[in-house]
Design a protein around this motif. Structure first.
Motif, PDB file in Angstrom:
ATOM      1  N   SER A 151      -1.398  16.974   9.176  1.00  0.00           N
ATOM      2  CA  SER A 151      -1.210  15.628   8.643  1.00  0.00           C
ATOM      3  C   SER A 151      -2.119  15.446   7.442  1.00  0.00           C
TER       4      SER A 151
ATOM      5  N   GLN B  98      -5.887  11.361   7.878  1.00  0.00           N
ATOM      6  CA  GLN B  98      -5.435  11.126   9.242  1.00  0.00           C
ATOM      7  C   GLN B  98      -5.632  12.327  10.162  1.00  0.00           C
ATOM      8  N   ALA B  99      -6.123  13.424   9.645  1.00  0.00           N
ATOM      9  CA  ALA B  99      -6.217  14.666  10.423  1.00  0.00           C
ATOM     10  C   ALA B  99      -7.286  14.603  11.514  1.00  0.00           C
TER      11      ALA B  99
ATOM     12  N   ARG C 195      -3.334  18.651   3.428  1.00  0.00           N
ATOM     13  CA  ARG C 195      -3.179  18.337   4.834  1.00  0.00           C
ATOM     14  C   ARG C 195      -4.134  19.161   5.685  1.00  0.00           C
TER      15      ARG C 195
ATOM     16  N   ASP D 286       3.419  20.821   5.722  1.00  0.00           N
ATOM     17  CA  ASP D 286       3.346  19.929   6.885  1.00  0.00           C
ATOM     18  C   ASP D 286       2.971  20.670   8.159  1.00  0.00           C
TER      19      ASP D 286
END
Length: 171
Positions: free
Chosen positions: A69, A73-74, A89, A161
């Motif tokens: 992510s 937000q990881a 990401r 992703d």
């Protein structure tokens, strides 16, 4: 007749170009600093499990596809040792404690940064790394000295992703 001959020539040349490209890929995949054929086989398995970030890789599974992510937000447990580029990401993979201490390698299918921790507060320094361009399926492999405590692997700076990841004792 001339059109057919030209069409045949185009087909033959396309086949030669494709064969040369495959030979270049094979050469790139064989030119890492250590053998990665088993990881290539794992990564090409049709039943490679998909894991969410934060999941645990079961001991019987050498590899998985890890969902990633946006870095914000990881929820990486530690600050990556290398500043991630904007718009990249990240994700986390937990590994049960290895049965034997030793050198383990973490292999990725795409370009990304790897940090490994066994105490939850510091990252282990890599012993060695190898990467090559032109090998479809593997971008890099990094070796770490691991003890017999659970392992946290943090992936950061990835553009995709998801990423294929394998963790195994060094050969």
């Amino acid at each position: 007749m001339r059109t057919r001959l030209l069409a045949c020539l185009v087909v033959v040349l396309a086949g030669v170009a494709a064969s040369a490209a495959r030979a270049g890929e094979t050469e790139a995949c064989a030119s890492f600093d250590w053998p990665l054929q088993r990881e290539l086989a794992w990564f090409s398995a049709p039943d490679l499990p998909r894991l969410a970030s934060g999941a645990t890789l079961p001991p019987e599974m050498p590899g998985a596809v890890l969902a990633l992510s946006a870095e914000a937000q990881a929820r990486l447990p530690l600050t990556p040792s290398r500043e991630p580029k904007p718009e990249t990401r990240g994700g986390v993979l937990e590994i049960p404690a290895p049965l034997m201490p030793g050198i383990y390698q973490v292999t990725l299918s795409e370009k990304a940064w790897i940090d490994v921790s066994q105490d939850g507060t510091t990252t282990r320094p890599p012993l060695a790394s190898t990467r090559r361009q032109g090998c479809p399926g593997i971008a890099k492999s990094v070796r770490f000295q691991l003890g017999t405590r659970p392992v946290t692997i943090m992936v950061s700076g990835a553009e995709a992703d998801s990423i294929r990841i394998a963790v195994a004792p060094a050969e």
